[in-house]
Design a protein around this motif. Structure first.
Motif, PDB file in Angstrom:
ATOM      1  N   LYS A 123       0.823  -1.210   0.000  1.00 36.92           N
ATOM      2  CA  LYS A 123       0.000   0.000   0.000  1.00 36.92           C
ATOM      3  C   LYS A 123       0.859   1.262   0.000  1.00 36.92           C
ATOM      4  O   LYS A 123       0.418   2.327  -0.425  1.00 36.92           O
ATOM      5  CB  LYS A 123      -0.914   0.018   1.226  1.00 36.92           C
ATOM      6  N   GLU A 124       2.076   1.140   0.500  1.00 33.10           N
ATOM      7  CA  GLU A 124       2.926   2.314   0.692  1.00 33.10           C
ATOM      8  C   GLU A 124       4.140   2.358  -0.225  1.00 33.10           C
ATOM      9  O   GLU A 124       4.708   3.425  -0.436  1.00 33.10           O
ATOM     10  CB  GLU A 124       3.422   2.357   2.155  1.00 33.10           C
ATOM     11  N   MET A 125       4.556   1.206  -0.760  1.00 33.89           N
ATOM     12  CA  MET A 125       5.823   1.126  -1.491  1.00 33.89           C
ATOM     13  C   MET A 125       5.632   0.498  -2.861  1.00 33.89           C
ATOM     14  O   MET A 125       4.697  -0.292  -3.053  1.00 33.89           O
ATOM     15  CB  MET A 125       6.833   0.268  -0.700  1.00 33.89           C
ATOM     16  N   PRO A 126       6.498   0.813  -3.824  1.00 34.29           N
ATOM     17  CA  PRO A 126       6.491   0.068  -5.092  1.00 34.29           C
ATOM     18  C   PRO A 126       6.727  -1.420  -4.833  1.00 34.29           C
ATOM     19  O   PRO A 126       7.485  -1.786  -3.932  1.00 34.29           O
ATOM     20  CB  PRO A 126       7.665   0.686  -5.862  1.00 34.29           C
ATOM     21  N   VAL A 127       6.089  -2.250  -5.640  1.00 41.01           N
ATOM     22  CA  VAL A 127       6.146  -3.690  -5.408  1.00 41.01           C
ATOM     23  C   VAL A 127       7.577  -4.221  -5.538  1.00 41.01           C
ATOM     24  O   VAL A 127       7.985  -5.125  -4.801  1.00 41.01           O
ATOM     25  CB  VAL A 127       5.192  -4.430  -6.366  1.00 41.01           C
ATOM     26  N   ALA A 128       8.345  -3.653  -6.454  1.00 43.02           N
ATOM     27  CA  ALA A 128       9.738  -4.094  -6.599  1.00 43.02           C
ATOM     28  C   ALA A 128      10.516  -3.861  -5.308  1.00 43.02           C
ATOM     29  O   ALA A 128      11.345  -4.686  -4.906  1.00 43.02           O
ATOM     30  CB  ALA A 128      10.404  -3.355  -7.752  1.00 43.02           C
ATOM     31  N   ALA A 129      10.228  -2.733  -4.633  1.00 43.36           N
ATOM     32  CA  ALA A 129      10.906  -2.437  -3.368  1.00 43.36           C
ATOM     33  C   ALA A 129      10.457  -3.394  -2.273  1.00 43.36           C
ATOM     34  O   ALA A 129      11.260  -3.838  -1.444  1.00 43.36           O
ATOM     35  CB  ALA A 129      10.637  -0.999  -2.942  1.00 43.36           C
ATOM     36  N   VAL A 130       9.166  -3.738  -2.264  1.00 41.37           N
ATOM     37  CA  VAL A 130       8.650  -4.702  -1.285  1.00 41.37           C
ATOM     38  C   VAL A 130       9.319  -6.058  -1.497  1.00 41.37           C
ATOM     39  O   VAL A 130       9.706  -6.735  -0.533  1.00 41.37           O
ATOM     40  CB  VAL A 130       7.120  -4.844  -1.393  1.00 41.37           C
ATOM     41  N   ALA A 131       9.454  -6.456  -2.761  1.00 43.20           N
ATOM     42  CA  ALA A 131      10.088  -7.746  -3.074  1.00 43.20           C
ATOM     43  C   ALA A 131      11.512  -7.805  -2.529  1.00 43.20           C
ATOM     44  O   ALA A 131      11.939  -8.830  -1.984  1.00 43.20           O
ATOM     45  CB  ALA A 131      10.079  -7.979  -4.585  1.00 43.20           C
ATOM     46  N   ARG A 132      12.236  -6.704  -2.658  1.00 44.76           N
ATOM     47  CA  ARG A 132      13.598  -6.673  -2.109  1.00 44.76           C
ATOM     48  C   ARG A 132      13.577  -6.730  -0.586  1.00 44.76           C
ATOM     49  O   ARG A 132      14.396  -7.409   0.039  1.00 44.76           O
ATOM     50  CB  ARG A 132      14.321  -5.404  -2.565  1.00 44.76           C
ATOM     51  N   GLU A 133      12.602  -6.060  -0.004  1.00 43.55           N
ATOM     52  CA  GLU A 133      12.512  -6.014   1.462  1.00 43.55           C
ATOM     53  C   GLU A 133      12.247  -7.391   2.051  1.00 43.55           C
ATOM     54  O   GLU A 133      12.842  -7.772   3.066  1.00 43.55           O
ATOM     55  CB  GLU A 133      11.397  -5.043   1.863  1.00 43.55           C
ATOM     56  N   VAL A 134      11.347  -8.150   1.436  1.00 43.44           N
ATOM     57  CA  VAL A 134      10.956  -9.448   2.012  1.00 43.44           C
ATOM     58  C   VAL A 134      11.688 -10.620   1.365  1.00 43.44           C
ATOM     59  O   VAL A 134      11.448 -11.774   1.718  1.00 43.44           O
ATOM     60  CB  VAL A 134       9.425  -9.660   1.918  1.00 43.44           C
ATOM     61  N   ARG A 135      12.519 -10.320   0.388  1.00 41.11           N
ATOM     62  CA  ARG A 135      13.324 -11.344  -0.284  1.00 41.11           C
ATOM     63  C   ARG A 135      12.465 -12.417  -0.969  1.00 41.11           C
ATOM     64  O   ARG A 135      12.653 -13.615  -0.787  1.00 41.11           O
ATOM     65  CB  ARG A 135      14.305 -11.974   0.712  1.00 41.11           C
TER      66      ARG A 135
END
Length: 410
Positions: A123-135
């Motif tokens: 909801k808050e971040m680009p999905v690519a950034a979320v993917a990096r965050e959660v691996r």
């Protein structure tokens, strides 16, 4: 042994694992920064039938000796839950079904906690950034997002839909579009689909019918003057009357004024770099632009004449409904006599659509709310630097425009 059991109890409490399940062991892979937590159940355990809900059903067999679920990280360790997954043969319904575990939805490889965390980030971040965050790969995250957006959209109540607005928005640069259908009264996006031809109306009609809503329930449609939309509405929603969006009408006239200006500026240097003074409302001009407009608008320039015709049509929307028809016809006569080809062309187009333009005085509906939705979704698209697929974009439109409460929960 006591220390080891204490560690297992910590995981048991942190995971909220309930009987008959328990944490049987764990394995820490320091090299790959992965924590494996193993769950099990005692011999003789009984479970609820996932088909009929009957309690205390015995285990029939094991369908999977090592089912795995991605969970929230423990410390810096990527965490996976493992369990042998049983099936029950229900004594009440006679069905043999896989047990539904409490920490995940059926046929899923993420826990509720992990999905909830991912959704809050998306909801808050680009999905690519979320993917990096959660691996995790972003494709897997989009599957989570699609599931919960679809579930939330299924819960939308369409029983009161009577008036809809229709417009398209771009998916990416080029000619890729989706068409949005919005409930004028609730301001909710009811449906979005790829394309902007007449077939999108048939798809929307099918969507309504799948929800038990007959096409005859739609009484009003607001759209631009796209022949595809007009033909689609007339063929799929025969009870619906069309109101042409007044902002689109003014956009057409503005474009005609600018066409006149661009042709004339080749001979009149004063018109160069004046595009916006003729297109904006006067109150929105800067002091310098207002000074330019005052200097030019009362001259014999063709652009000045086109501008006055535009202002006259702006005034049209302020007239009482009883006088609107007369006013429009007078405006049309003036525009046709203007000797300005772009103005004459747009006037003829508006005359052909006069009935739908005048209908605004009864319905007062416009696509203005769609413009607001479009600005939201385009801002979301820019933040994400685009979406890989149209399906992803549509899901984000639903979630953003409808402010969906996209939450992972049992």
């Amino acid at each position: 042994m006591k220390d080891f059991q204490k560690e297992l109890n910590v995981f048991q409490e942190a995971l909220h694992i309930e009987q008959p399940w328990y944490v049987s062991s764990h394995l820490l892979d320091r090299e790959h920064e992965i924590l494996h937590i193993y769950l099990d159940f005692p011999r003789g355990s009984k479970f609820m039938c996932s088909h009929c809900g009957a309690h205390h059903q015995p285990v029939h067999d094991i369908v999977d000796e090592n089912r795995t679920w991605r969970h929230l990280d423990f410390w810096e360790y990527k965490t996976y839950l493992h369990a042998r997954l049983p099936r029950t043969k229900c004594k009440q319904c006679g069905k043999t079904r896989t047990v539904q575990v409490e920490w995940s939805r059926p046929n899923n490889h993420f826990t509720w906690k992990f999905e909830s965390y991912v959704l809050s980030l998306m909801k808050e971040m680009p999905v690519a950034a979320v993917a990096r965050e959660v691996r995790e790969h972003d494709t897997r995250l989009w599957r989570i997002f699609h599931y919960y957006v679809h579930r939330a959209m299924q819960e939308l109540d369409l029983s009161t839909v009577r008036r809809i607005a229709i417009d398209e928005t771009s998916v990416r640069r080029g000619h890729d579009y989706i068409t949005l259908f919005v409930d004028v009264d609730t301001k909710k996006v009811l449906f979005a689909t790829e394309g902007k031809d007449s077939s999108v109306l048939s798809q929307f009609k099918q969507h309504l019918e799948d929800k038990g809503i007959p096409a005859s329930q739609i009484e009003e449609c607001c759209c631009d003057m796209s022949p595809a939309f007009i033909n689609g509405i007339e063929s799929t929603f025969p009870n619906a009357k069309i109101t042409y969006d007044k902002f689109h009408v003014m956009k057409m006239v503005n474009e005609a004024v600018d066409t006149v200006r661009r042709a004339e500026q080749k001979e009149v240097d004063d018109l160069k770099k004046t595009r916006y003074i003729w297109l904006k409302n006067e109150q929105n001009l800067t002091a310098k632009q207002r000074e330019q407009l005052i200097k030019l608008k009362d001259t014999n320039l063709k652009t000045a004449r086109a501008y006055k015709i535009k202002l006259a049509l702006q005034d049209f929307w302020t007239y009482p409904a009883i006088l609107a028809d007369l006013y429009f016809n007078d405006w049309y006569s003036w525009a046709i006599r203007s000797q300005l080809d772009p103005i004459k062309e747009v006037a003829r187009s508006l005359k052909r659509h006069q009935e739908g333009i005048l209908r605004w005085f009864q319905t007062k509906i416009t696509n203005g709310l769609l413009e607001g939705i479009n600005s939201l979704v385009q801002a979301s698209k820019r933040k994400a630097r685009g979406y890989r697929t149209t399906k992803n974009f549509i899901s984000m439109v639903y979630a953003t425009a409808n402010k969906l409460d996209v939450v992972a929960q049992p």
